[in-house]
Design an enzyme around this catalytic site. Structure first.
Site, PDB file in Angstrom:
ATOM      1  N   HIS A  52      -4.778  -0.618   5.631  1.00  0.00           N
ATOM      2  CA  HIS A  52      -4.360   0.161   6.813  1.00  0.00           C
ATOM      3  C   HIS A  52      -5.343   0.040   7.989  1.00  0.00           C
ATOM      4  CE1 HIS A  52      -7.080   2.858   4.726  1.00  0.00           C
ATOM      5  NE2 HIS A  52      -6.156   3.306   3.899  1.00  0.00           N
TER       6      HIS A  52
ATOM      7  N   LYS B 123      -9.174  -0.251  -6.170  1.00  0.00           N
ATOM      8  CA  LYS B 123      -9.262   0.409  -4.868  1.00  0.00           C
ATOM      9  C   LYS B 123     -10.640   1.012  -4.642  1.00  0.00           C
ATOM     10  CE  LYS B 123      -7.780   1.958  -0.935  1.00  0.00           C
ATOM     11  NZ  LYS B 123      -6.764   2.997  -0.766  1.00  0.00           N
TER      12      LYS B 123
ATOM     13  N   HIS C 114       1.609   5.327  -1.710  1.00  0.00           N
ATOM     14  CA  HIS C 114       1.259   6.512  -2.488  1.00  0.00           C
ATOM     15  C   HIS C 114       2.550   7.146  -3.009  1.00  0.00           C
ATOM     16  CE1 HIS C 114      -2.976   6.592  -1.109  1.00  0.00           C
ATOM     17  NE2 HIS C 114      -2.463   6.115   0.028  1.00  0.00           N
TER      18      HIS C 114
ATOM     19  N   HIS D  80       0.862  -1.192   0.000  1.00  0.00           N
ATOM     20  CA  HIS D  80       0.000   0.000   0.000  1.00  0.00           C
ATOM     21  C   HIS D  80       0.890   1.231   0.000  1.00  0.00           C
ATOM     22  CE1 HIS D  80      -3.956   2.023   1.141  1.00  0.00           C
ATOM     23  NE2 HIS D  80      -3.063   3.008   1.089  1.00  0.00           N
TER      24      HIS D  80
ATOM     25  N   ASP E 286       1.263   2.653   3.594  1.00  0.00           N
ATOM     26  CA  ASP E 286       0.412   3.821   3.372  1.00  0.00           C
ATOM     27  C   ASP E 286       1.251   5.093   3.402  1.00  0.00           C
ATOM     28  OD1 ASP E 286      -1.902   5.236   2.811  1.00  0.00           O
ATOM     29  OD2 ASP E 286      -2.561   5.352   4.901  1.00  0.00           O
TER      30      ASP E 286
ATOM     31  N   HIS F  55     -10.547   0.996   1.461  1.00  0.00           N
ATOM     32  CA  HIS F  55     -10.392   1.999   2.522  1.00  0.00           C
ATOM     33  C   HIS F  55     -11.634   1.876   3.401  1.00  0.00           C
ATOM     34  CE1 HIS F  55      -8.992   6.020   4.123  1.00  0.00           C
ATOM     35  NE2 HIS F  55     -10.187   5.873   4.678  1.00  0.00           N
TER      36      HIS F  55
END
Length: 376
Positions: free
Chosen positions: A204, A128, A44, A42, A278, A166
């Site tokens: 997460h 996602k 970004h 995970h 994350d 999420h």
């Protein structure tokens, strides 16, 4: 103690064997762990100058990463995912073997055909689910999962495409600290019951409720990523010594009892939990302002933090499975062949990382950490 590391060394004292299949080798006061290269399930990376500034930190430590699609505009098509992957590859350091695994951003209008194209592309590995408004750049997310996305979810089952979730409701009447628990009961549990063969990653996770839910589901179909910040920080960390914007992320940090539940889960040896940082870079000015962004930039320190957590719980023998085995096994991908070294060597985290438009503050900026990762 069973050791999964080959070897785990400490220099110049005779070898001590603990009678298991693999031994803990002790040579002196310096401990080194050699483990299969981890992956980040995970991540970004953003785009533009920020991408160029941060991608090397992940590439230095991880073999692969599931790259999140919440850009502006979001990555909603396979064609966009392929183009984003090319941009990432062009931003990597020379001779890097880092492999970005792409994802699609699920919307109310995503088509089943797009799922088929994604699977055929061999570069997209998940879809996602962002409930609309749940986190950074989620305004284009799903507004009605069961009313608008059922054909897409069925197509995902048929193509064995994981749904990456999420897990928070966005109803403003639900307390911020309860949104994960409510999401499990109102969305995730009904989803798993309706599609028992759908592979789901609850991303997460932050609560004991999430831990219990994941453990209650069929192994191999529901799993969870766990971040370094949710293993070492609780909600007090947002306020100690004043408001701490660089400890603000979504899902937000929770009570200590929840942090302890996460630590117990990841150090238990369960195959259902695996590494997902994350890591979410933002310019300092977007964090230190009147309405700061959610996200912690932890890529440079994540492995050091995970190692410390497992060491504190006397579970270093279970670290490699969490960082390097459970993720690829769930996704049906081969484990990495390369190795990395974790040395018990104190090092200081940089205060910031500069890039063309400003600077990014990492997790534990300016602090000393105990474990130093390096490639072998």
């Amino acid at each position: 103690m069973r050791s999964l590391f080959s070897p785990c060394k400490i220099s110049h004292i005779p070898v001590v064997s603990f009678g298991h299949k693999r031994s803990l080798k002790i040579y002196s006061a310096k401990m080194e762990l050699s483990i299969t290269q981890p992956d980040d399930w995970h991540l970004h990376l953003r785009d533009g100058d920020v991408l160029k500034a941060v991608v090397s930190h992940s590439a230095h430590h991880f073999g692969r990463a599931i790259v999140m699609p919440n850009l502006k505009p979001p990555i909603t098509t396979t064609a966009a995912a392929v183009a984003y992957r090319e941009a990432i590859l062009k931003s990597l350091p020379a001779n890097s073997d880092f492999n970005p695994l792409m994802t699609l951003y699920l919307t109310d209008t995503t088509s089943p055909m797009e799922i088929k194209l994604a699977r055929e592309s061999q570069v997209v590995f998940g879809v996602k689910l962002y409930p609309a408004g749940a986190t950074t750049n989620s305004q284009d997310g799903v507004t009605d999962l069961f009313g608008k996305c059922l054909p897409v979810l069925q197509e995902m089952v048929e193509h064995n495409m994981p749904l990456l979730v999420h897990g928070e409701v966005t109803n403003p009447e639900v307390d911020m600290f309860d949104r994960e628990k409510v999401f499990i009961e109102t969305v995730l549990r009904p989803l798993v019951q309706k599609f028992p063969r759908l592979k789901v990653v609850m991303e997460h996770v932050t609560t004991m409720d999430a831990v219990k839910f994941v453990e209650s589901c069929s192994e191999g179909f529901v799993a969870a990523t766990v971040t370094p910040q949710h293993l070492v920080l609780n909600r007090n960390s947002l306020f100690q010594g004043g408001l701490q914007p660089h400890n603000y992320c979504l899902p937000v940090l929770k009570r200590e009892i929840h942090r302890e539940a996460l630590v117990s889960a990841v150090t238990s040896g369960s195959k259902r939990f695996f590494l997902g940082t994350d890591s979410a870079p933002h310019d300092r000015r977007r964090k230190e302002c009147s309405c700061g962004c959610a996200g912690i930039y932890n890529a440079p320190v994540a492995l050091s933090v995970y190692a410390k957590v497992f060491e504190k719980e006397n579970a270093l023998d279970k670290l490699e499975a969490f960082t390097s085995f459970n993720g690829p096994d769930f996704y049906g991908l081969p484990r990495n062949n390369s190795k990395i070294k974790l040395s018990k060597t104190p090092w200081k985290v940089p205060e910031s990382f500069s890039y063309a438009s400003g600077d990014i503050i990492p997790m534990f900026a300016g602090e000393m950490l105990d474990w130093l990762p390096a490639p072998l």
